[in-house]
Design a protein around this motif. Sequence first.
Motif, PDB file in Angstrom:
ATOM      1  N   GLU A  77       0.851  -1.296   0.159  1.00 21.36           N
ATOM      2  CA  GLU A  77       0.082  -0.118  -0.026  1.00 21.36           C
ATOM      3  C   GLU A  77       0.838   1.161   0.049  1.00 21.36           C
ATOM      4  OE1 GLU A  77      -3.576   0.048   2.266  1.00 21.36           O
ATOM      5  OE2 GLU A  77      -2.912   1.850   3.199  1.00 21.36           O
ATOM      6  N   TYR A  78       0.835   2.113  -0.942  1.00 23.39           N
ATOM      7  CA  TYR A  78       1.421   3.270  -1.100  1.00 23.39           C
ATOM      8  C   TYR A  78       0.609   4.519  -1.181  1.00 23.39           C
ATOM      9  CZ  TYR A  78       5.388   0.358  -2.881  1.00 23.39           C
ATOM     10  OH  TYR A  78       6.531  -0.832  -3.007  1.00 23.39           O
ATOM     11  N   ASN A  79       0.771   5.272  -0.341  1.00 24.74           N
ATOM     12  CA  ASN A  79      -0.082   6.525  -0.219  1.00 24.74           C
ATOM     13  C   ASN A  79      -1.624   6.192  -0.110  1.00 24.74           C
ATOM     14  OD1 ASN A  79       2.088   8.547  -0.314  1.00 24.74           O
ATOM     15  ND2 ASN A  79       2.079   7.934  -2.468  1.00 24.74           N
ATOM     16  N   ASN A  80      -1.859   5.269   0.693  1.00 18.76           N
ATOM     17  CA  ASN A  80      -3.038   4.741   0.993  1.00 18.76           C
ATOM     18  C   ASN A  80      -3.936   3.927  -0.535  1.00 18.76           C
ATOM     19  OD1 ASN A  80      -3.344   5.116   3.623  1.00 18.76           O
ATOM     20  ND2 ASN A  80      -4.219   7.285   2.997  1.00 18.76           N
ATOM     21  N   SER A  81      -3.048   3.505  -1.405  1.00 21.99           N
ATOM     22  CA  SER A  81      -3.781   3.268  -2.713  1.00 21.99           C
ATOM     23  C   SER A  81      -2.875   2.124  -3.318  1.00 21.99           C
ATOM     24  CB  SER A  81      -4.061   4.019  -3.711  1.00 21.99           C
ATOM     25  OG  SER A  81      -4.872   3.614  -4.548  1.00 21.99           O
ATOM     26  N   SER A 115       2.121  -4.297   5.386  1.00 24.29           N
ATOM     27  CA  SER A 115       2.450  -2.770   5.441  1.00 24.29           C
ATOM     28  C   SER A 115       2.922  -2.830   6.880  1.00 24.29           C
ATOM     29  CB  SER A 115       1.296  -1.823   5.318  1.00 24.29           C
ATOM     30  OG  SER A 115       1.651  -0.680   5.589  1.00 24.29           O
ATOM     31  N   GLN A 123      -6.545   0.063   2.443  1.00 20.13           N
ATOM     32  CA  GLN A 123      -6.909   0.923   1.531  1.00 20.13           C
ATOM     33  C   GLN A 123      -6.359   0.273   0.050  1.00 20.13           C
ATOM     34  OE1 GLN A 123      -8.749   3.490   2.036  1.00 20.13           O
ATOM     35  NE2 GLN A 123      -8.272   4.173   4.041  1.00 20.13           N
ATOM     36  N   SER A 124      -5.191  -0.234   0.102  1.00 19.14           N
ATOM     37  CA  SER A 124      -4.834  -0.752  -1.091  1.00 19.14           C
ATOM     38  C   SER A 124      -5.624  -1.823  -1.770  1.00 19.14           C
ATOM     39  CB  SER A 124      -3.495  -1.280  -1.001  1.00 19.14           C
ATOM     40  OG  SER A 124      -3.180  -1.841  -2.459  1.00 19.14           O
TER      41      SER A 124
END
Length: 184
Positions: A77-81, A115, A123-124
């Motif tokens: 998950e990067y930046n909630n996505s 994460s 989120q992702s």
Amino acid sequence: MRIIGIAGSLRSGSFNGALLRAAVEECPPEATIEVESIRGIPLYDGDVEAAEGIPPRVAELKERIIAADALLLVTPEYNNSIPGVFKNAVDWLSRPASDISRVFGGRPVGLIGASPGAFGTIQSQTAWLPVLRTLGMRPWFGQVLYVGGASKVFDPAGKLVDDTIRTRLRNYVRGFIEFAGSGR
């Protein structure tokens, strides 16, 4: 049953790569999880596709997915996505559009992730849902696995050291295999 597992990170010390390797260890004997990589897939460019066609690494990965019974996506998950590099790989795998049904259509797909953050990859994984729907995949919703605090779950060598997560992963893999086998 043959499952292709793909971790959506290029980092050699990726927690998601470690989670995928742990899933391989927890896979029961009636199935195999074959680890694949998105390494070597270039940035998607329609001009490159028009001039040169599908890159060899993409074509190879497509054929591996087509030959498998199911797909396990292990997403960071990067930046909630969704990580851009992982989404980019799926974008290439869906080209040309006429191949979508052959590569993804009706294919059982599992989605897990790890994460360092407290909430894992919730989120992702949520952001992946419209992509999986668009591709016509058959996602498994029987269990979820959002591994948070990954730096405490894996040792520095990437070995899963948390017994609670190991049990949850084992149950996830077994449930996913049952789900994937039910649609055959």
